[in-house]
Write a protein that holds these residues in place. Structure first.
Motif, mmCIF file in Angstrom:
data_model
loop_
_atom_site.group_PDB
_atom_site.id
_atom_site.type_symbol
_atom_site.label_atom_id
_atom_site.label_comp_id
_atom_site.label_asym_id
_atom_site.label_seq_id
_atom_site.Cartn_x
_atom_site.Cartn_y
_atom_site.Cartn_z
ATOM 1 N N MET A 204 -10.322 -6.559 -9.955
ATOM 2 C CA MET A 204 -9.856 -5.805 -8.791
ATOM 3 C C MET A 204 -10.501 -4.425 -8.837
ATOM 4 S SD MET A 204 -5.737 -6.565 -8.621
ATOM 5 C CE MET A 204 -5.407 -6.172 -10.342
ATOM 6 N N VAL A 205 -10.400 -3.731 -7.710
ATOM 7 C CA VAL A 205 -10.846 -2.331 -7.626
ATOM 8 C C VAL A 205 -9.715 -1.512 -7.031
ATOM 9 C CG1 VAL A 205 -12.549 -0.718 -6.700
ATOM 10 C CG2 VAL A 205 -13.232 -3.065 -7.264
ATOM 11 N N VAL B 257 -10.615 -5.054 -3.109
ATOM 12 C CA VAL B 257 -10.570 -3.599 -3.226
ATOM 13 C C VAL B 257 -9.291 -3.101 -2.560
ATOM 14 C CG1 VAL B 257 -11.717 -1.422 -2.650
ATOM 15 C CG2 VAL B 257 -13.093 -3.461 -3.198
ATOM 16 N N TYR B 258 -8.560 -2.238 -3.262
ATOM 17 C CA TYR B 258 -7.293 -1.713 -2.749
ATOM 18 C C TYR B 258 -7.382 -0.188 -2.688
ATOM 19 C CZ TYR B 258 -6.034 -6.472 -3.886
ATOM 20 O OH TYR B 258 -6.025 -7.849 -3.966
ATOM 21 N N PRO B 259 -7.503 0.380 -1.471
ATOM 22 C CA PRO B 259 -7.706 1.827 -1.331
ATOM 23 C C PRO B 259 -6.380 2.592 -1.199
ATOM 24 C CG PRO B 259 -8.801 0.521 0.416
ATOM 25 C CD PRO B 259 -7.747 -0.321 -0.216
ATOM 26 N N ALA B 260 -6.478 3.891 -1.412
ATOM 27 C CA ALA B 260 -5.419 4.841 -1.098
ATOM 28 C C ALA B 260 -6.034 6.004 -0.336
ATOM 29 C CB ALA B 260 -4.725 5.330 -2.369
ATOM 30 N N VAL B 261 -5.199 6.736 0.391
ATOM 31 C CA VAL B 261 -5.667 7.802 1.273
ATOM 32 C C VAL B 261 -5.752 9.111 0.485
ATOM 33 C CG1 VAL B 261 -5.218 9.066 3.403
ATOM 34 C CG2 VAL B 261 -4.549 6.660 3.211
ATOM 35 N N ALA C 205 2.104 -1.986 0.608
ATOM 36 C CA ALA C 205 2.365 -2.757 -0.608
ATOM 37 C C ALA C 205 1.858 -4.174 -0.397
ATOM 38 C CB ALA C 205 3.854 -2.773 -0.940
ATOM 39 N N LEU C 206 1.430 -4.812 -1.490
ATOM 40 C CA LEU C 206 0.958 -6.191 -1.435
ATOM 41 C C LEU C 206 1.054 -6.797 -2.837
ATOM 42 C CD1 LEU C 206 -2.060 -5.990 -2.868
ATOM 43 C CD2 LEU C 206 -2.724 -5.156 -0.620
ATOM 44 N N SER C 207 0.802 -8.080 -2.917
ATOM 45 C CA SER C 207 0.851 -8.793 -4.197
ATOM 46 C C SER C 207 -0.542 -9.334 -4.521
ATOM 47 C CB SER C 207 1.863 -9.944 -4.145
ATOM 48 O OG SER C 207 3.168 -9.444 -3.915
ATOM 49 N N PRO C 208 -1.304 -8.630 -5.371
ATOM 50 C CA PRO C 208 -2.670 -9.074 -5.655
ATOM 51 C C PRO C 208 -2.737 -10.323 -6.518
ATOM 52 C CG PRO C 208 -2.114 -7.159 -6.987
ATOM 53 C CD PRO C 208 -0.977 -7.367 -6.050
ATOM 54 N N ARG C 209 -1.656 -10.610 -7.252
ATOM 55 C CA ARG C 209 -1.589 -11.807 -8.088
ATOM 56 C C ARG C 209 -0.123 -12.105 -8.374
ATOM 57 N NH1 ARG C 209 -4.480 -9.496 -13.506
ATOM 58 N NH2 ARG C 209 -6.253 -9.949 -12.128
ATOM 59 N N PRO C 210 0.188 -13.314 -8.804
ATOM 60 C CA PRO C 210 1.600 -13.637 -9.091
ATOM 61 C C PRO C 210 2.182 -12.702 -10.152
ATOM 62 C CG PRO C 210 0.263 -15.639 -9.020
ATOM 63 C CD PRO C 210 -0.699 -14.496 -8.972
ATOM 64 N N GLN D 269 -8.501 -1.684 -18.696
ATOM 65 C CA GLN D 269 -8.213 -3.016 -19.218
ATOM 66 C C GLN D 269 -6.697 -3.191 -19.191
ATOM 67 O OE1 GLN D 269 -10.160 -3.678 -23.051
ATOM 68 N NE2 GLN D 269 -11.706 -2.148 -22.503
ATOM 69 N N ILE D 270 -6.229 -4.217 -18.484
ATOM 70 C CA ILE D 270 -4.790 -4.444 -18.381
ATOM 71 C C ILE D 270 -4.449 -5.849 -18.857
ATOM 72 C CG2 ILE D 270 -4.608 -2.831 -16.445
ATOM 73 C CD1 ILE D 270 -4.158 -5.324 -14.645
ATOM 74 N N ASP D 271 -3.207 -5.992 -19.260
ATOM 75 C CA ASP D 271 -2.694 -7.310 -19.635
ATOM 76 C C ASP D 271 -2.924 -8.254 -18.457
ATOM 77 O OD1 ASP D 271 -1.480 -9.253 -21.144
ATOM 78 O OD2 ASP D 271 0.552 -8.429 -20.988
ATOM 79 N N GLY D 272 -3.510 -9.422 -18.718
ATOM 80 C CA GLY D 272 -4.134 -10.221 -17.677
ATOM 81 C C GLY D 272 -3.211 -11.060 -16.830
ATOM 82 N N ASN D 273 -3.829 -11.969 -16.114
ATOM 83 C CA ASN D 273 -3.157 -12.776 -15.105
ATOM 84 C C ASN D 273 -2.673 -14.085 -15.726
ATOM 85 O OD1 ASN D 273 -2.236 -13.857 -12.723
ATOM 86 N ND2 ASN D 273 -4.265 -14.322 -11.891
#
Length: 626
Positions: free
Chosen positions: A269-270, A309-313, A365-370, A496-500
């Motif tokens: 993800m970005v 890609v998930y942007p912020a303002v 808000a959204l859910s990029p993965r379970p 690096q984050i704990d994965g999916n």
């Protein structure tokens, strides 16, 4: 808070200084309105001649404006002999102003503001002219909707003996009655568990007028561009890929960054937290801002392809800069022009419900993965520089109350949450910041990560339990900028984050920072090489990337000078100022890492157990990076 009605006009004797000003600046009503606009320009322009000092060993952008206001007010008193202005006369003047604001003359107010801007040397004359013309319409609109009471205005100008200036009154959001679960730190992932990589981009600041060879130390707030002129014969001009000065980036450097991501990837993800346009804030049109939005969005999509890609303002997306009216402001003054364009540009990345709230208030808000919920906040609604909040600063757009609902729903589902935004919570208006801090403490088991930008440097903010301010319970990561502004290497961050996988904590496990060394890149004939600057756990000797580890790092750096110097070098993306960071600078820098809540000196009490806490926070200088 909103004001209703105005005070009746009172007559008052005309003093000598008033009569003298009339011929130069016009009637007192126009003077004060012009002064208000001039003050806003001094806070908005990134290189105000009144407020800016060259890059040195000063770690932070300002977290408050009293010192900057005081500097200007002092100059005004010296220029006009305002030490003779009495409290009753001041209040009489503002009573007249409030009456006069019923039918303000924007052009005449602007004319006064231009004169004041030049007189106070807030910026070069041409910048004063352009900036006032850009800001005047919105500022007069705000001023007429949020008239300062005479006591507030005179408290600002003459001090607390004449009144109290606190237009941003306290307020509180409501938390659900659902009891807070007992704190449960995340379990380490099992050996071999999937790890995800998140590319984090922030503060790209594309300057479409960047020009190699121009003066990097010009008089304007932004240099290395058409109009900057040529440097003195003894000084080099702006480099091809960027420059260590008050300059932003050419498009080719951003293309190089995005095309050279291979060694840092692949990415799942970005997260992209805004500030797309350059710092030429005195001359930006809506068309300029939309061109930056669409050009850089297309560039990101070109090089990242199918990666979501998930942007912020950011605060620079609008024009005038920092101007983000709450949704109740309608018509041409509203932000609809910007949010609609963002929704159109980002539609391939965001679902319908996210686009709906983006169009209303710039957040979603959204859910990029379970098992993971992503919340993108519009941090301009917490910003000290957002002049529209003078009308009403109480939870603008209801965003924090909406955030509570999202977090409670995630807790009920057993999901984890990442929050992204531009301005870090420790840099926000006090009431907003304290409410956010309270929300983080309530949902500490649900929040797995917080990611911000804005400061352009590499830092973090630790959150503590509200009862004792001693137990670290969350950390916000503040990633360094892509832009060089001011005197930095270009850079980006990878988390690096704990994965999916089912049961993932989704917490940050480590992070890496990548830079372009401009000294090497700008050598004639060289090609740009983006290199890994450092990894957090390895460099700082951290056991993990959880809040307690960052807390411990701060207190290790308090006594370990060598460790702090490493942090100072990396804080500036490998290009620290030449002036060393001595003990006061070090304490101020470390205090900032503990201050995820604005105006809360008790958070730093253990850094200086025998010291004066307000004095430590006063070391934060008034530089404007952002």
């Amino acid at each position: 808070m909103p004001r209703h009605g105005v005070s009746p006009r009172h007559s008052h004797p005309r003093s000598g200084w008033e009569q003298g000003l009339d011929s130069f600046l016009g009637p007192p009503r126009l003077l004060w309105m012009g002064l208000g606009l001039a003050l806003v320009l001094a806070l908005a322009l990134p290189d105000s001649l009144v407020l800016w000092a060259p890059a040195a060993a000063h770690p932070l952008p300002a977290r408050g404006h009293p010192a900057r206001f005081n500097a200007i007010v002092t100059q005004l008193r010296n220029a006009f002999g305002w030490w003779n202005l009495t409290c009753p006369l001041c209040k009489g003047l503002f009573t007249a102003i409030n009456f006069g604001l019923k039918e303000p003359n924007v052009a005449r107010v602007g004319s006064v503001a231009i004169k004041l801007c030049k007189l106070l040397k807030i910026a070069p004359p041409t910048v004063c002219q352009s900036a006032v013309q850009l800001f005047e319409d919105d500022m007069v609109e705000v001023w007429t909707r949020s008239v300062l009471s005479p006591s507030e205005a005179c408290g600002l100008l003459l001090g607390s003996t004449c009144g109290h200036w606190d237009i941003f009154s306290s307020w509180n959001i409501s938390l659900p009655a659902t009891p807070k679960p007992l704190p449960k730190p995340p379990s380490p992932p099992a050996p071999g568990a999937p790890i995800s990589r998140i590319l984090f981009l922030t503060d790209l600041h594309w300057d479409h007028d960047y020009l190699e060879g121009t003066d990097p130390n010009c008089a304007d707030p932004l240099c290395c561009r058409r109009g900057s002129g040529l440097p003195p014969t003894s000084q080099p001009g702006a480099g091809y890929w960027g420059e260590y000065s008050k300059c932003d980036l050419p498009l080719r450097t951003l293309e190089s960054l995005l095309s050279g991501l291979g060694p840092a990837g692949p990415f799942d993800m970005v997260y992209w937290t805004g500030d797309i346009p350059a710092h030429d804030v005195w001359q930006q049109s809506r068309q300029d801002q939309l061109r930056a939005l669409t050009t850089i969005t297309a560039l990101v999509r070109k090089f990242l392809g199918p990666v979501p890609v998930y942007p912020a303002v950011g605060n620079h997306e609008s024009t005038p800069v920092n101007g983000f009216p709450p949704p109740f402001i309608e018509g041409n003054h509203s932000s609809r022009w910007l949010y609609e364009a963002m929704a159109k540009a980002w539609e391939p990345w965001l679902p319908a419900e996210a686009l709906r709230t983006l169009r209303i208030g710039g957040f979603y808000a959204l859910s990029p993965r379970p098992g993971l919920r992503l919340i993108s906040l519009n941090m301009n609604f917490c910003s000290r520089e957002n002049f529209w909040l003078l009308i009403n600063s109480t939870d603008p757009a209801g965003q924090l109350q909406w955030l509570v609902g999202e977090l409670q729903a995630a807790e009920d589902r057993g999901d984890k949450v990442h929050i992204i935004g531009h301005i870090p919570p420790g840099h926000c208006l006090k009431s907003w910041s304290w409410n956010y801090y309270r929300i983080v403490a309530r949902y500490e088991n649900t929040l797995a990560g917080q990611f911000f930008g804005h400061t352009h440097v590499d830092e973090f903010e630790v959150f503590y339990d509200e009862e004792t301010l001693s137990r670290p319970l969350a950390v916000a990561f503040l990633a360094p900028s892509a832009t060089t502004y001011i005197s930095l290497n270009p850079g980006y961050r990878v988390y690096q984050i704990d994965g999916n996988y089912p049961g993932s904590s989704h917490v940050v496990l480590d992070h890496e920072t990548y830079i372009l060394n401009l000294t090497q890149a700008n050598v004639p004939g060289a090609t740009p090489h983006w290199q890994r600057l450092y990894g957090a756990l390895e460099t700082y000797g951290l056991p993990n990337a959880l809040p307690a580890a960052w807390h411990d790092l701060v207190y290790r750096m308090r006594t370990d000078t060598r460790l702090f110097q490493t942090f100072w070098f990396l804080y500036h993306k490998g290009h620290p100022p030449s002036e060393p960071c001595g003990a006061p600078c070090r304490l101020a820098t470390l205090c900032a890492q503990l201050s995820a809540r604005a105006d809360s000196p008790a958070l730093c009490r253990h850094l200086v157990p025998d010291g004066n806490l307000p004095d430590v926070q006063s070391l934060w200088p008034g530089r404007l990076f952002c």
